[in-house]
Design a protein around this motif. Sequence first.
Motif, PDB file in Angstrom:
ATOM      1  N   SER A 199       7.710  -8.389  -7.760  1.00 51.61           N
ATOM      2  CA  SER A 199       7.254  -9.463  -8.650  1.00 51.61           C
ATOM      3  C   SER A 199       5.990  -9.034  -9.393  1.00 51.61           C
ATOM      4  N   TYR A 200       5.136  -8.289  -8.710  1.00 52.52           N
ATOM      5  CA  TYR A 200       3.910  -7.760  -9.330  1.00 52.52           C
ATOM      6  C   TYR A 200       4.258  -6.788 -10.449  1.00 52.52           C
ATOM      7  N   GLN A 201       5.371  -6.055 -10.275  1.00 50.60           N
ATOM      8  CA  GLN A 201       5.796  -5.101 -11.309  1.00 50.60           C
ATOM      9  C   GLN A 201       6.276  -5.806 -12.578  1.00 50.60           C
ATOM     10  N   VAL A 202       6.800  -7.036 -12.432  1.00 50.63           N
ATOM     11  CA  VAL A 202       7.220  -7.793 -13.612  1.00 50.63           C
ATOM     12  C   VAL A 202       6.012  -8.051 -14.509  1.00 50.63           C
ATOM     13  N   LYS A 203       4.903  -8.378 -13.881  1.00 46.07           N
ATOM     14  CA  LYS A 203       3.668  -8.658 -14.627  1.00 46.07           C
ATOM     15  C   LYS A 203       2.976  -7.363 -15.065  1.00 46.07           C
ATOM     16  N   ASN A 204       3.179  -6.273 -14.284  1.00 46.85           N
ATOM     17  CA  ASN A 204       2.541  -4.981 -14.581  1.00 46.85           C
ATOM     18  C   ASN A 204       3.631  -3.904 -14.620  1.00 46.85           C
ATOM     19  N   PRO A 205       4.378  -3.809 -15.718  1.00 41.14           N
ATOM     20  CA  PRO A 205       5.573  -2.945 -15.765  1.00 41.14           C
ATOM     21  C   PRO A 205       5.293  -1.459 -15.532  1.00 41.14           C
ATOM     22  N   SER A 206       4.093  -0.990 -15.777  1.00 42.90           N
ATOM     23  CA  SER A 206       3.825   0.449 -15.667  1.00 42.90           C
ATOM     24  C   SER A 206       3.593   0.900 -14.226  1.00 42.90           C
ATOM     25  N   ILE A 207       3.508  -0.052 -13.289  1.00 39.81           N
ATOM     26  CA  ILE A 207       3.181   0.291 -11.895  1.00 39.81           C
ATOM     27  C   ILE A 207       4.427   0.754 -11.156  1.00 39.81           C
ATOM     28  N   LYS A 208       4.286   1.841 -10.407  1.00 43.08           N
ATOM     29  CA  LYS A 208       5.371   2.404  -9.605  1.00 43.08           C
ATOM     30  C   LYS A 208       5.094   2.120  -8.128  1.00 43.08           C
ATOM     31  N   LEU A 209       6.138   1.806  -7.380  1.00 43.17           N
ATOM     32  CA  LEU A 209       6.004   1.596  -5.933  1.00 43.17           C
ATOM     33  C   LEU A 209       6.541   2.819  -5.199  1.00 43.17           C
ATOM     34  N   ILE A 210       5.708   3.407  -4.347  1.00 45.94           N
ATOM     35  CA  ILE A 210       6.115   4.536  -3.493  1.00 45.94           C
ATOM     36  C   ILE A 210       6.099   4.028  -2.056  1.00 45.94           C
ATOM     37  N   TYR A 211       7.285   3.807  -1.516  1.00 43.64           N
ATOM     38  CA  TYR A 211       7.424   3.206  -0.185  1.00 43.64           C
ATOM     39  C   TYR A 211       7.787   4.306   0.816  1.00 43.64           C
ATOM     40  N   CYS A 212       6.912   4.534   1.785  1.00 40.89           N
ATOM     41  CA  CYS A 212       7.118   5.620   2.762  1.00 40.89           C
ATOM     42  C   CYS A 212       7.434   5.039   4.138  1.00 40.89           C
ATOM     43  N   SER A 213       8.486   5.557   4.757  1.00 37.16           N
ATOM     44  CA  SER A 213       8.808   5.161   6.125  1.00 37.16           C
ATOM     45  C   SER A 213       9.063   6.421   6.941  1.00 37.16           C
ATOM     46  N   ARG A 214       9.461   6.249   8.217  1.00 33.78           N
ATOM     47  CA  ARG A 214       9.492   7.406   9.107  1.00 33.78           C
ATOM     48  C   ARG A 214      10.862   8.058   9.206  1.00 33.78           C
ATOM     49  N   ASN A 267      11.058  10.686 -10.766  1.00 30.33           N
ATOM     50  CA  ASN A 267       9.978  10.541 -11.752  1.00 30.33           C
ATOM     51  C   ASN A 267      10.185   9.343 -12.674  1.00 30.33           C
ATOM     52  N   PHE A 268      11.440   8.871 -12.777  1.00 30.53           N
ATOM     53  CA  PHE A 268      11.737   7.744 -13.671  1.00 30.53           C
ATOM     54  C   PHE A 268      11.929   6.436 -12.896  1.00 30.53           C
ATOM     55  N   ALA A 269      11.977   6.507 -11.571  1.00 30.10           N
ATOM     56  CA  ALA A 269      12.256   5.320 -10.762  1.00 30.10           C
ATOM     57  C   ALA A 269      11.032   4.406 -10.698  1.00 30.10           C
ATOM     58  N   ASN A 270      11.297   3.097 -10.670  1.00 29.52           N
ATOM     59  CA  ASN A 270      10.223   2.117 -10.500  1.00 29.52           C
ATOM     60  C   ASN A 270       9.850   1.958  -9.033  1.00 29.52           C
ATOM     61  N   ILE A 271      10.845   2.135  -8.158  1.00 29.22           N
ATOM     62  CA  ILE A 271      10.623   2.048  -6.716  1.00 29.22           C
ATOM     63  C   ILE A 271      11.219   3.294  -6.071  1.00 29.22           C
ATOM     64  N   VAL A 272      10.405   4.009  -5.316  1.00 30.21           N
ATOM     65  CA  VAL A 272      10.838   5.216  -4.606  1.00 30.21           C
ATOM     66  C   VAL A 272      10.706   4.965  -3.108  1.00 30.21           C
ATOM     67  N   ILE A 273      11.768   5.273  -2.361  1.00 33.27           N
ATOM     68  CA  ILE A 273      11.744   5.081  -0.901  1.00 33.27           C
ATOM     69  C   ILE A 273      12.098   6.400  -0.245  1.00 33.27           C
ATOM     70  N   PHE A 274      11.139   6.964   0.508  1.00 34.73           N
ATOM     71  CA  PHE A 274      11.406   8.220   1.197  1.00 34.73           C
ATOM     72  C   PHE A 274      10.504   8.368   2.425  1.00 34.73           C
ATOM     73  N   SER A 275      10.561   9.544   3.037  1.00 32.67           N
ATOM     74  CA  SER A 275       9.832   9.799   4.277  1.00 32.67           C
ATOM     75  C   SER A 275       8.361  10.114   4.007  1.00 32.67           C
ATOM     76  N   TYR A 276       7.523   9.922   5.044  1.00 33.29           N
ATOM     77  CA  TYR A 276       6.087  10.245   4.959  1.00 33.29           C
ATOM     78  C   TYR A 276       5.840  11.657   4.444  1.00 33.29           C
ATOM     79  N   GLN A 277       6.692  12.605   4.908  1.00 40.83           N
ATOM     80  CA  GLN A 277       6.427  14.018   4.623  1.00 40.83           C
ATOM     81  C   GLN A 277       6.412  14.323   3.127  1.00 40.83           C
ATOM     82  N   TYR A 278       7.159  13.548   2.349  1.00 40.84           N
ATOM     83  CA  TYR A 278       7.206  13.809   0.906  1.00 40.84           C
ATOM     84  C   TYR A 278       5.885  13.487   0.227  1.00 40.84           C
TER      85      TYR A 278
END
Length: 794
Positions: free
Chosen positions: A58-73, A194-205
């Motif tokens: 929802s924050y990205q709707v208001k701020n379109p240039s922001i990318k989310l990098i979500y790291c899990s294990r 590089n073009f994704a708005n939301i990236v989901i990957f491991s901590y190591q990346y």
Amino acid sequence: MKFYIEDLLVYFPYSYIYPEQYNYMVALKRSLDNGGPCILEMPSGTGKTVSLLSLISSYQVKNPSIKLIYCSRTVPEIEQATEEARRVLQYRNSEMGEESPKTLCMSMSSRRNLCIQPRVSEERDGKVVDALCRELTSSWNRESPTSEKCKFFENFESNGKEILLEGVYSLEDLKEYGLKHQMCPYFLSRHMLNFANIVIFSYQYLLDPKIASLISSSFPSNSIVVFDEAHNIDNVCINALSINIDNKLLDVSSKNIAKINKQIEDIKKVDEKRLKEEYQRLVNGLARSGSTRADETTFDPVLPNDVIQEAVPGNIRKAEHFISLLRRVVDYLKSRLKSQMLLSESPLAFLQGLYHATQISSRTLRFCSARLSSLLRTLRINDVNQFSGISLIADFATLVGTYNNGFLIIIEPYYQRQNNTYDQIFQFCCLDASIGMKPIFDKYRSVVITSGTLSPLDIYTKMLNFRPTVVERLTMSLNRNCICPCILTRGSDQISISTKFDVRSDTAVVRNYGALLVEVSAIVPDGIICFFTSYSYMEQIVSVWNEMGLLNNILTNKLIFVETSDPAESALALQNYKKACDSGRGAVLLSVARGKVSEGIDFDNQYGRCVILYGIPYINTESKVLRARLEFLRDRYQIRENEFLTFDAMRTASQCVGRVIRGKSDYGIMIFADKRYNRLDKRNKLPQWILQFCQPQHLNLSTDMAISLSKTFLREMGQPFSREEQLGKSLWSLEHIEKQSTSKPQQQQQQQQQQQQQQQQQQQQQNSATNATSTTTTITTTTSTSTIVETQST
């Protein structure tokens, strides 16, 4: 539902929300507005992931240039987060209609999890998959008209870079897309990150410099980074910058050097031009030029800001000179491992000794990793894993030439391995986790560190050396107490129980531990998970239980399954344990704290109605590396030895017991079977959402008292429980949200404040007018009275 948090319209994909989720999003919103790092602890099983994704998308709707990098294990956690993202974005897009922004959510994993090439994907070993992939995709292999090629990669190279994707792509979605379009999903996902708005990957990346330089170095600095399940993030940072070297590795390295040397001699005979071209590139400071995406394996093992931006020194530009240098480094390390004394020294002291023995300077060492990568590409070696030994030596050389503060070298002549054999080992240890996190904090706009078990929060801010803009520690709101913690200090015979070293093998303690499991298995339905402090202690205690006949007593109530150090055996045991729970027979799973079962595997509903934690899972304090780290933390960050050891043990304990609660409709018993848990300094390091249920009647229990308490708890949990009972307290509808002060847009709040101010001013004016009227009346009355008095006197 849709609701406001201050001026942000949040799209939440469910009709009801937990109060914790709303409060979590309020704290997260405040953190994103302020920028900088934050640390948030939220109860396990209360929807942390969906709250994160709802607020930030929802924050990205208001701020379109922001990318989310979500790291899990782990891969299962990555897949789970991707499915939550799919649900959140589908709801958001359905509500916004044509106004919804185009969003790409991309998950990422290794070749082993994404490869669709028939021959390569059959392999289960990740290193073999990597080697076969490079063999098919390397630039020199593709130049040869007779060599086998990967049609999926060729199609990606031809058409993949022009593709623009939209939507949510899990690992399985990527493989399906690859099969449908005959395109490599691994390289496609790397390209699309590089073009994704939301990236989901491991901590190591993000945290491992060798991988991060390949994958995430080009991410924009205004990105939001989330480290989910981040209770062990300090260990991830330390392991990424630490290297262990033993005699076996050095022997492999020597063979690697001989093999590389032979290939250099062979190339000189048939294609010397290749070596000369490489030499010229190195002269020009272009060590990595001429390589393609497929050719790159890893980058330098040092952090981005510490990569040296200079041309490779002249003394290692020629391949044979560089190989000679590596041979001298290996020989020096072999000589150091012959020591019969425990040695501990700083990297600076090691470099001085190396220079006196070999005349190799620290500046030259810093280039070793990049120089070796360049040489392996020049030699056109596909299976770089066969040179993993010398690659690790080159990584060590680069690290030791780069870092001094926060690192230590420990040489142990009698290092005990897991199979109880002894060997000499050379350990290059990172002691300061903040070194790995500093580039992340410096580069990215917002960094969110979150988990269900971060208590005590302040120790993370010390270890990672950052000042959070927001710190939040949330409790669990419940209409019924679905958690029953029991602090067990003694058995039914009133003898104290503990896994402390001096009493852990005591017959009475072992018998009481076994009797506890017998009695619990008789009253608790479905599944019970038991955690021991180590594999050796579990084997010892189960063996004694068998001699006492206690295992047969347990088997009359439930089946018994055991986790081992072998992953395949443990997976089979876990599968059969769940089958026994599903069938109604019930089962007991004996496992180990810090093992696979204690991290990342959920035992929701019938799979976990009770968890027993035998002892406090302290880390091995005999470790020389741990002793060095404790000393470093004490001197640098003023964290006392006992404080850190207790913190580390209690976060592990919290992870173990937290496996059984995966939602508010779930319930479970948590038995802490050690008298030391009754001490306030131990108990207070548990998460707040467990502590809130530790009432006086749950403390200092004997076995029979714990059984009585558990029976009462299970009877209460067996009563009907409806959603209506939760509304308003542990579950909110939109109506409840709108009553919150933060749930209205800022403009509405300002209007309300202005209206209140106007009302107050009007009230003050009315009060002033009333006071003026009463004063006039008083004066008139006084005048009349004085006139009467004067008349009477006359």
